[in-house]
Scaffold this motif. Structure first.
Motif, PDB file in Angstrom:
ATOM      1  N   SER A 294       0.837  -1.201   0.000  1.00  0.00           N
ATOM      2  CA  SER A 294       0.000   0.000   0.000  1.00  0.00           C
ATOM      3  C   SER A 294       0.870   1.248   0.000  1.00  0.00           C
ATOM      4  O   SER A 294       1.914   1.300   0.654  1.00  0.00           O
ATOM      5  CB  SER A 294      -0.927   0.017   1.220  1.00  0.00           C
ATOM      6  OG  SER A 294      -0.182   0.092   2.416  1.00  0.00           O
ATOM      7  N   THR A 296       0.332   5.355   0.542  1.00  0.00           N
ATOM      8  CA  THR A 296      -0.640   6.331   1.024  1.00  0.00           C
ATOM      9  C   THR A 296      -0.018   7.720   1.042  1.00  0.00           C
ATOM     10  O   THR A 296       1.101   7.901   1.532  1.00  0.00           O
ATOM     11  CB  THR A 296      -1.113   5.972   2.443  1.00  0.00           C
ATOM     12  OG1 THR A 296      -1.581   4.628   2.470  1.00  0.00           O
ATOM     13  CG2 THR A 296      -2.243   6.899   2.883  1.00  0.00           C
ATOM     14  N   SER A 348      -9.852   6.684  -1.532  1.00  0.00           N
ATOM     15  CA  SER A 348      -9.461   8.095  -1.502  1.00  0.00           C
ATOM     16  C   SER A 348     -10.520   8.964  -0.849  1.00  0.00           C
ATOM     17  O   SER A 348     -11.727   8.753  -1.036  1.00  0.00           O
ATOM     18  CB  SER A 348      -9.195   8.596  -2.927  1.00  0.00           C
ATOM     19  OG  SER A 348      -8.655   9.895  -2.911  1.00  0.00           O
ATOM     20  N   GLN A 353      -6.649  12.348   1.516  1.00  0.00           N
ATOM     21  CA  GLN A 353      -5.782  11.170   1.482  1.00  0.00           C
ATOM     22  C   GLN A 353      -6.130  10.259   0.310  1.00  0.00           C
ATOM     23  O   GLN A 353      -7.278  10.147  -0.085  1.00  0.00           O
ATOM     24  CB  GLN A 353      -5.938  10.386   2.786  1.00  0.00           C
ATOM     25  CG  GLN A 353      -5.167   9.073   2.828  1.00  0.00           C
ATOM     26  CD  GLN A 353      -5.303   8.360   4.154  1.00  0.00           C
ATOM     27  OE1 GLN A 353      -4.836   8.869   5.180  1.00  0.00           O
ATOM     28  NE2 GLN A 353      -5.936   7.197   4.164  1.00  0.00           N
ATOM     29  N   LYS A 355      -5.066   6.179  -0.859  1.00  0.00           N
ATOM     30  CA  LYS A 355      -4.341   4.939  -0.575  1.00  0.00           C
ATOM     31  C   LYS A 355      -4.521   4.008  -1.769  1.00  0.00           C
ATOM     32  O   LYS A 355      -5.639   3.647  -2.123  1.00  0.00           O
ATOM     33  CB  LYS A 355      -4.880   4.264   0.687  1.00  0.00           C
ATOM     34  CG  LYS A 355      -4.223   2.930   1.001  1.00  0.00           C
ATOM     35  CD  LYS A 355      -4.836   2.305   2.246  1.00  0.00           C
ATOM     36  CE  LYS A 355      -4.232   0.937   2.541  1.00  0.00           C
ATOM     37  NZ  LYS A 355      -4.843   0.311   3.733  1.00  0.00           N
TER      38      LYS A 355
END
Length: 363
Positions: A294, A296, A348, A353, A355
């Motif tokens: 992942s 982010t 998102s 943010q 990810k």
């Protein structure tokens, strides 16, 4: 001529089906057990397979599993011919990827109708693939000139200034222009490479043999590769201090070059679409025979409709932001992962943010 493989251990039934199909101008071939059926399917690549379930050595379910796990045979229409007509057996076959069930004894017209239905469906799939390739050609023809224009203008503009004003320019001005030419040249090169790579990936996706070859490569020490590539990409964009790595090692059936490309594009996106000074977290783990990575960032994020409509030649809200480009990097990463039997998902929150998580089977 349409080629049909029959896998049936009862000689009388096998011969009757052969006679029926040959009489209907099919090229019918037959074997008496599952092991031979799997081998012949790999060698001959038939257009359709008719297979009994209850057979010695390797039953129909085993045949189906073996064929669905091979890229060269995974998409062949598969019809079970069986005396087992209960729902549990039907469900098991469908979960493994069977296309249809015919219960023995069956009438010739019933079998021929099932074959006709499956072949028509397969023809429709091939037509869709051809349409996708045509759309790809059209998209490249439309998008490529536009995407190349900006860096090309930079190269031509600064080189023309150097040719016409060289005698009046200071050394520092000359250096700055040469640096701009080099930056534009690198950008132009990357754009061309990405367009060519995307076209190659779309062609691979239509060819089971090439998919199989793609998955035959292997990468060891995955954590070192990800760390090096992510650090290199972040350093180029002056975001090395924002990078936070927490990586678990794994062994994957993907070439180092393909994995590097995925990391390059995802880290590039995370850096470009988030503010310097905000963290970019990269975490990997191995769980349930899967490698999960992942990435982010705390950038502008993506709206649900933007994620849903993710396309190769669209960069979201391009007019509102400085970053230019085809928006192709994320799609390339997604396509590479899918061709290796994995998945790429995006979570998102706009303006907060994003990810991106990729999942790949471990070796």
């Amino acid at each position: 001529m349409t080629k049909i493989l029959i896998i049936e251990d009862e000689e009388g039934i096998r011969e009757n089906i052969l006679e029926l199909l040959n009489g209907e101008n099919f090229e019918a071939i037959a074997v008496e057990n599952g092991c031979k059926g799997v081998q012949l399917a790999k060698e001959k690549t038939p257009d359709l397979i008719i297979c009994d379930i209850s057979m010695p050595e390797l039953d129909g379910y085993g045949v189906l599993q073996a064929l669905r796990s091979e890229p060269t045979t995974a998409m062949i229409p598969f019809i079970f011919l069986t005396a087992l007509a209960d729902k549990a057996n039907n469900r098991k076959g469908m979960e493994l990827g069977a296309d249809d069930y015919i219960t023995k004894p069956c009438r010739p017209v019933e079998l021929l109708n099932a074959i006709d239905t499956r072949l028509k469906k397969q023809a429709a799939i091939h037509q869709q693939q051809s349409q996708k390739l045509e759309e790809l050609r059209s998209s490249i023809t439309f998008s490529l000139p536009h995407e190349l224009r900006t860096p090309l203008n930079g190269i031509l503009g600064f080189s023309e200034l150097l040719l016409t004003e060289l005698d009046t320019l200071e050394p520092e001005e000359i250096k700055e222009m040469v640096e701009q030419i080099q930056t534009s040249g690198k950008r132009l090169y990357r754009l061309i490479q990405n367009f060519l790579l995307y076209a190659e990936l779309e062609l691979i996706a239509t060819n089971p043999e090439r998919i199989k070859a793609l998955r035959s490569h292997q990468t060891d020490l995955v954590n070192s590769l990800i760390s090096e590539q992510a650090t290199q990409q972040a350093k180029q964009l002056q975001r090395e201090a924002d990078l936070h790595l927490q990586l678990e090692d794994a062994q994957l059936n993907i070439s180092p070059a393909r994995l590097k490309k995925v990391v390059e594009e995802l880290v590039d996106n995370a850096c470009k679409f988030s503010v310097p000074g905000t963290p970019i977290n990269i975490i990997s783990q191995v769980k349930n025979n899967s490698f999960i990575l992942s990435i982010t960032d705390k950038g502008r994020g993506m709206k649900p409709e933007q994620i849903e409509n993710l396309g190769a030649y669209m960069q979201f809200e391009r007019r509102l932001y400085e970053q230019q480009g085809s928006g192709l990097g994320l799609v390339i990463a997604k396509r590479i992962i899918e061709l290796h039997g994995g998945s790429l998902t995006i979570e998102s929150i706009p303006d907060r943010q994003t990810k991106i998580q990729i999942t790949l089977p471990t070796s």
